[in-house]
Design a protein around this motif. Structure first.
Motif, mmCIF file in Angstrom:
data_model
loop_
_atom_site.group_PDB
_atom_site.id
_atom_site.type_symbol
_atom_site.label_atom_id
_atom_site.label_comp_id
_atom_site.label_asym_id
_atom_site.label_seq_id
_atom_site.Cartn_x
_atom_site.Cartn_y
_atom_site.Cartn_z
ATOM 1 N N ALA A 115 -2.425 -35.518 -74.727
ATOM 2 C CA ALA A 115 -3.127 -36.819 -74.720
ATOM 3 C C ALA A 115 -3.716 -36.964 -76.035
ATOM 4 N N LYS A 116 -3.958 -38.358 -76.774
ATOM 5 C CA LYS A 116 -4.499 -38.669 -77.856
ATOM 6 C C LYS A 116 -5.881 -38.167 -77.942
ATOM 7 N N LYS A 117 -6.751 -38.030 -77.002
ATOM 8 C CA LYS A 117 -7.979 -37.314 -77.268
ATOM 9 C C LYS A 117 -8.221 -36.483 -76.380
ATOM 10 N N GLY A 118 -8.798 -35.155 -76.857
ATOM 11 C CA GLY A 118 -9.041 -33.722 -76.068
ATOM 12 C C GLY A 118 -7.766 -32.979 -76.119
ATOM 13 N N ASN A 119 -7.981 -31.955 -75.731
ATOM 14 C CA ASN A 119 -7.236 -30.915 -75.575
ATOM 15 C C ASN A 119 -6.370 -30.769 -74.494
ATOM 16 N N VAL A 120 -5.685 -31.914 -73.964
ATOM 17 C CA VAL A 120 -4.909 -31.886 -72.736
ATOM 18 C C VAL A 120 -3.496 -32.157 -72.992
ATOM 19 N N LEU A 121 -2.500 -31.103 -72.537
ATOM 20 C CA LEU A 121 -1.175 -31.146 -72.719
ATOM 21 C C LEU A 121 -0.323 -31.550 -71.410
ATOM 22 N N PHE A 122 0.682 -32.163 -71.596
ATOM 23 C CA PHE A 122 1.300 -32.604 -70.142
ATOM 24 C C PHE A 122 2.654 -32.304 -70.360
ATOM 25 N N SER A 157 9.412 -30.931 -66.077
ATOM 26 C CA SER A 157 10.156 -29.862 -65.719
ATOM 27 C C SER A 157 11.314 -30.534 -64.922
ATOM 28 N N LEU A 158 12.241 -29.582 -64.803
ATOM 29 C CA LEU A 158 13.406 -29.690 -63.578
ATOM 30 C C LEU A 158 13.156 -29.393 -62.387
ATOM 31 N N ASP A 159 12.091 -28.566 -62.386
ATOM 32 C CA ASP A 159 11.397 -28.285 -61.046
ATOM 33 C C ASP A 159 10.860 -29.262 -60.178
ATOM 34 N N GLY A 160 10.771 -30.401 -60.750
ATOM 35 C CA GLY A 160 10.286 -31.766 -59.948
ATOM 36 C C GLY A 160 8.656 -31.804 -60.043
ATOM 37 N N SER A 161 8.046 -31.106 -60.971
ATOM 38 C CA SER A 161 6.866 -31.521 -61.263
ATOM 39 C C SER A 161 6.371 -31.701 -62.786
ATOM 40 N N ILE A 162 5.296 -32.643 -62.749
ATOM 41 C CA ILE A 162 4.661 -33.075 -64.162
ATOM 42 C C ILE A 162 3.106 -32.160 -64.007
ATOM 43 N N ARG A 163 3.022 -31.265 -64.955
ATOM 44 C CA ARG A 163 1.596 -30.589 -65.036
ATOM 45 C C ARG A 163 0.853 -30.982 -66.322
ATOM 46 N N ALA A 164 -0.267 -30.841 -65.970
ATOM 47 C CA ALA A 164 -1.350 -31.216 -66.857
ATOM 48 C C ALA A 164 -2.231 -29.871 -67.171
ATOM 49 N N TRP A 165 -2.107 -29.391 -68.676
ATOM 50 C CA TRP A 165 -2.823 -28.085 -69.126
ATOM 51 C C TRP A 165 -4.139 -28.432 -69.829
#
Length: 913
Positions: free
Chosen positions: A393-400, A403-411
């Motif tokens: 994400a452009k602001k903050g320390n958030v990573l997206f 995956s092939l396991d069918g999920s999108i995860r936010a870190w």
């Protein structure tokens, strides 16, 4: 923008094969990573990669006892001699066959190499500190002697402390003792008795004992003794003719179903460490063979182990999983624990501050790499299948990540946790992903469905599904201004979506081939599209029409795979760019794909500016332009033939792979890594770019170190004239400009510190703009190093006030300097805050004594005396302030507390007068 990028570091790979070596002081560890060498600074927690590269993977490396020369040998016996202090290659040499062992003598004058069954001793090239006579050498490598006698390859060489003798351990079940030069009464000796190949042989510290370890777990102790008497009651004199090296003690490691893969011995502390094939190592004390402890450090074989000079740290390397570990056995803690990706990397992204790189791979892991140290900071393993894309994400320390396991995860990269997971109603394998610049919306595309799924980051709910593509969605990209979403598909169209409008419409862009990747220019006015036919097309977003295009097939072509039927020049029709990225200022485009080249194009002129070669490693497929016809057999290319069943050892012949677990092409008889680039990215500052390749994470950067670069000089500008202007004319602006023209650090510092603080705003206001970036960088460095805190802050304030408009307009050029300034100010703020907090606690404690009653003098008087002693005085308004002499009092808060507790109830504090 500058295009003179050069290779600066290699991340993502910490160990591949071969041996490890500690520096003489034990603080640096040299590790072979493919055809390069990475040096790990274990004290400062940093790493760097030496600039040279072999033509094949490195099999052996050795370091001189002085630590100034490094000798590396690849799989073909090609050697490179490197100067460690200067990091330059000194000499190339060929041993003409594979080197199986390498060791330098403690004297630093010789080194021994194992060449199959033979052992050769060579002279070490002299250096200015070892060649006292100053003689010139016309042949750096001169062979001293060659030894023959083993019947199988030599696996280990160890020298004695006096460099007169050396031991060789071989797979022929024996170890042998050799002398460097002919010794009176000495003949080469064979130490036989093992039932398996000997892993290593070592001398004790007094050289009276020899220890040998074999692959089956037997550790023998040898001594130079006579034949023992058959009758214990009968004592006979030692017969000198019967003296020989004999086994006096046999020990077994007793590891069921595990063989000894490597071993190392430390003579000074009598420590023996052995690594086993089940990933466990054991530490033993000799000669009693007392086990100190064992530890499981890997799930596969431990390939090599070494001990540093002090005997405190043990270094282990496991090639199958790419693990490198340094263990301190006394405290039982890790000094270094690093591991690269097990499978090929798929994508990478820079963090917004440019200090870290995130990589994703087919092994389902997400790794965060620190650019400055070169180490992996954290690894996320929540995904259960390959991770295909990642974006910040452009602001903050958030990573997206998708995956092939069918999920999108936010870190959350501050707390290092997964705080949000997005899934679709049906099971899909997501292949691409994009995040809105505001961080409110995340979109993902799949190879199973032709729709684009959009979720809300705040709620985690699925907001919408965009339909329109007639093929799998291969790429997604949000506009930097957040207004549009562009998607690319295998249906040969790209669509522009306005997802925030009430009516969602898409504008299709028709292309001639399947779309592989899409990139937005930073100004959101143009997009670049890479297609399967090797074309790069540039489209104007507002008009939705193509404005330019170029054919990149010829640029990306190069390198012939080991199974290719056609030459590299004729196979260009199958080459294309799979990943493209714009530079920070939007003037250049970086492109890479299934090739050994990375291309840098100019967007305005459509000209190839530079071509970077990813790898010259012949151990990889696709790095050669021409194949050798001698390697083509009736059964196919020799490099693809499976020779596992022909291995000499039984455990090497056994195929332990599970059915269905083989990755890659099931029809391939032997897997060989192919050189390719799966992801590229520019750093936020634009001074570096990173490429995820087969060999690891390659970082190319512009050299930012300021060398002596004088400009605008004439005969009148000299150090003497500069000091004259500073001292006599008091023209501070002219003196500072002259110092920057000469660009000498000592002169700049002298002029900088001589300028009165009252004249700083005036000097900065009339300072030439061409020198502002250099002055800003210099002031930032002084802020971190100099004790003149307020003086440096006045310079920073004046620069921002007087040249704020220029700094804003040229943010891309001075972004590095501004970040250094911000870091220095933040560091200073934290130190001042910590100092203030400590003073507050101390003052609160001292003032708290006013409530206590004492006999004789009041507590207030005692507190006042304590304040005077500790350098704190009390004003008339009863406020407390620190005196300048408080740092020289030499008394701590604990001393005051202890003194108060001891003398409570007495008339006054002892020692406070």
């Amino acid at each position: 923008m500058k295009t003179d990028f050069k290779f600066s570091n290699l991340l993502g790979t910490v160990y591949c094969q071969g041996n490890l070596s500690f520096s003489p002081d034990g603080t640096h560890l040299f590790s072979p990573v493919g055809n390069r060498v990475t040096v790990f600074n274990l004290v400062d927690n940093k790493s760097y990669t030496l600039p040279f590269a072999h033509r094949k993977n490195i099999s052996r490396l050795g370091l001189t006892p002085q630590g100034n020369l490094l000798l590396t040998v690849d799989e073909d016996g090609q050697a490179i001699l490197t100067s460690i202090p200067r990091r330059v290659v000194l000499y190339h040499f060929s041993f003409r066959s594979a080197v199986t062992a390498l060791a330098f003598s403690p004297s630093g004058r010789y080194f021994a190499v194992g060449l199959g069954k033979n052992t050769e001793v060579w002279h070490v090239p002299s250096t200015p500190d070892t060649n006292a006579e100053g003689d010139l050498e016309f042949a750096p490598f001169v062979r001293h002697h060659s030894h023959r006698g083993h019947f199988d390859e030599v696996r280990h060489i160890e020298w004695s402390n006096d460099s007169r003798f050396f031991l060789t351990a071989s797979k022929d079940l024996t170890a042998r003792i050799w002398s460097l030069t002919p010794e009176e009464g000495f003949v080469p000796t064979v130490l036989s008795g093992h039932r398996s190949g000997v892993v290593g042989a070592w001398f004790s510290k007094d050289q009276e004992t020899i220890y040998t370890v074999s692959k089956d777990g037997a550790a023998f102790q040898w001594e130079y003794v006579s034949r023992p008497s058959r009758d214990d009651d009968e004592m006979r004199d030692d017969d000198e003719s019967d003296m020989r090296w004999r086994i006096v003690k046999k020990n077994l490691f007793m590891r069921d179903r595990a063989n000894v893969r490597c071993a190392a011995f430390h003579p000074e502390s009598n420590l023996l460490v052995a690594g086993f094939s089940d990933g466990i190592f054991g530490l033993y004390e000799m000669p009693d063979f007392n086990m100190i402890h064992t530890l499981s450090i890997s799930q596969s074989d431990i390939d090599f182990v070494t001990i540093n000079k002090s005997g405190e740290w043990l270094a282990f390397g496991a090639s199958k999983l790419g693990q490198l570990l340094v263990w301190e056995w006394q405290s039982e803690s890790y000094i270094l624990k690093q591991q690269g990706h097990f499978d090929a990397m798929n994508s990478l992204v820079y963090s917004p501050d440019g200090q870290r790189i995130v990589t994703t791979a087919d092994d389902g892991k997400i790794k965060v790499w620190d650019i400055e140290s070169g180490f992996c900071v954290v690894t996320f393993t929540e995904h259960t299948s390959g991770v295909t894309a990642c974006e910040f994400a452009k602001k903050g320390n958030v990573l997206f990540t998708s995956s092939l396991d069918g999920s999108i995860r936010a870190w959350d990269l501050i707390r290092y946790r997964n705080f949000r997971t997005f899934t679709a109603p049906e099971r899909l394998s997501f292949s691409c992903m994009a995040v809105d610049p505001s961080g409110e919306v995340v979109a993902a595309g799949s190879i199973d469905s032709f729709d684009i799924h959009i979720w809300s980051v705040q709620t985690g709910q699925l907001l919408d599904r965009l339909s329109g593509h007639e093929g799998p969605v291969s790429s997604l990209a949000f506009a930097p201004n957040g207004g549009l979403l562009v998607s690319g598909s295998w249906d040969r169209t790209a669509r522009i979506w306005s997802i925030f409008n009430r009516t969602q419409t898409s504008e299709p862009l028709q292309l001639d081939s399947d779309i592989l990747d899409i990139a937005f220019r930073p100004d959101s006015l143009q997009i670049a599209i890479s297609t399967l036919d090797g074309q790069l097309s540039f489209w104007a977003v507002s008009e939705a029409e193509q404005v330019a295009g170029l054919d990149g097939r010829h640029d990306v072509s190069g390198g012939r795979k080991i199974g290719d039927r056609r030459t590299a020049a004729n196979v260009a029709g199958t080459k294309s760019f799979t990943t493209i990225r714009y530079s920070t200022d939007g003037s250049c485009l970086l492109a890479g794909g299934r090739s050994k080249y990375i291309c840098l194009y100019s967007v305005s002129t459509m000209v190839l500016l530079k071509k970077f070669t990813v790898s010259v490693n012949l151990s990889l497929s696709g790095t050669q332009e021409f194949l050798n016809s001698r390697l083509l057999t009736e059964a196919g290319p020799a490099g693809l033939l499976d020779d596992q069943g022909e291995a000499s050892d039984l455990e090497d012949r056994i195929d332990r792979t599970l059915p269905g677990s083989k990755r890659g092409d099931p029809s391939a008889r032997k897997r060989r890594a192919e050189v390719r680039v799966s992801g590229v990215a520019f750093s936020p500052s634009g001074t570096a770019f990173c490429a995820a390749s087969t060999e690891g994470l390659l970082i190319y950067s512009v050299d930012n170190t300021l060398q002596f670069d004088p400009f605008d000089l004439n005969m009148e500008i000299t150090p003497a004239s500069t000091l004259a202007v500073l001292g006599q004319e008091k023209d501070y602006l002219k003196a500072l400009v002259m110092a920057f023209r000469l660009n000498e650090a000592g002169l700049i510092q002298r002029v900088f510190q001589a300028i009165p603080y009252t004249d700083i705003p005036l000097v900065v206001e009339h300072f030439p703009t061409v020198y502002v970036a250099r002055l800003l960088r210099y002031v930032a460095a002084q802020t971190e190093q100099s004790p003149h805190v307020e003086f440096c802050l006045l310079w920073i304030k004046a620069l921002v006030d007087k040249h704020g408009a220029w700094l804003t307009a040229n943010r891309g050029k001075v972004d590095v300097e501004l970040r250094v300034v911000a870091r220095a100010v933040a560091k200073m703020r934290d130190e001042i805050r910590r100092l203030a907090d400590d003073n507050v606690y101390m003052v609160d404690y001292l003032l708290g004594h006013q409530s206590k009653g004492t006999t004789g003098k009041s507590t207030t008087d005692g507190t006042k005396a304590a304040l005077e002693w500790t350098g704190i005085e009390e004003d008339h308004d009863h406020s407390v302030k620190a005196l300048p002499s408080s740092e020289n009092t030499g008394i701590s808060m604990a001393d005051i507390i202890q003194q108060d507790d001891v003398n409570e109830g007495e008339e006054e504090w002892i020692g406070l007068e």
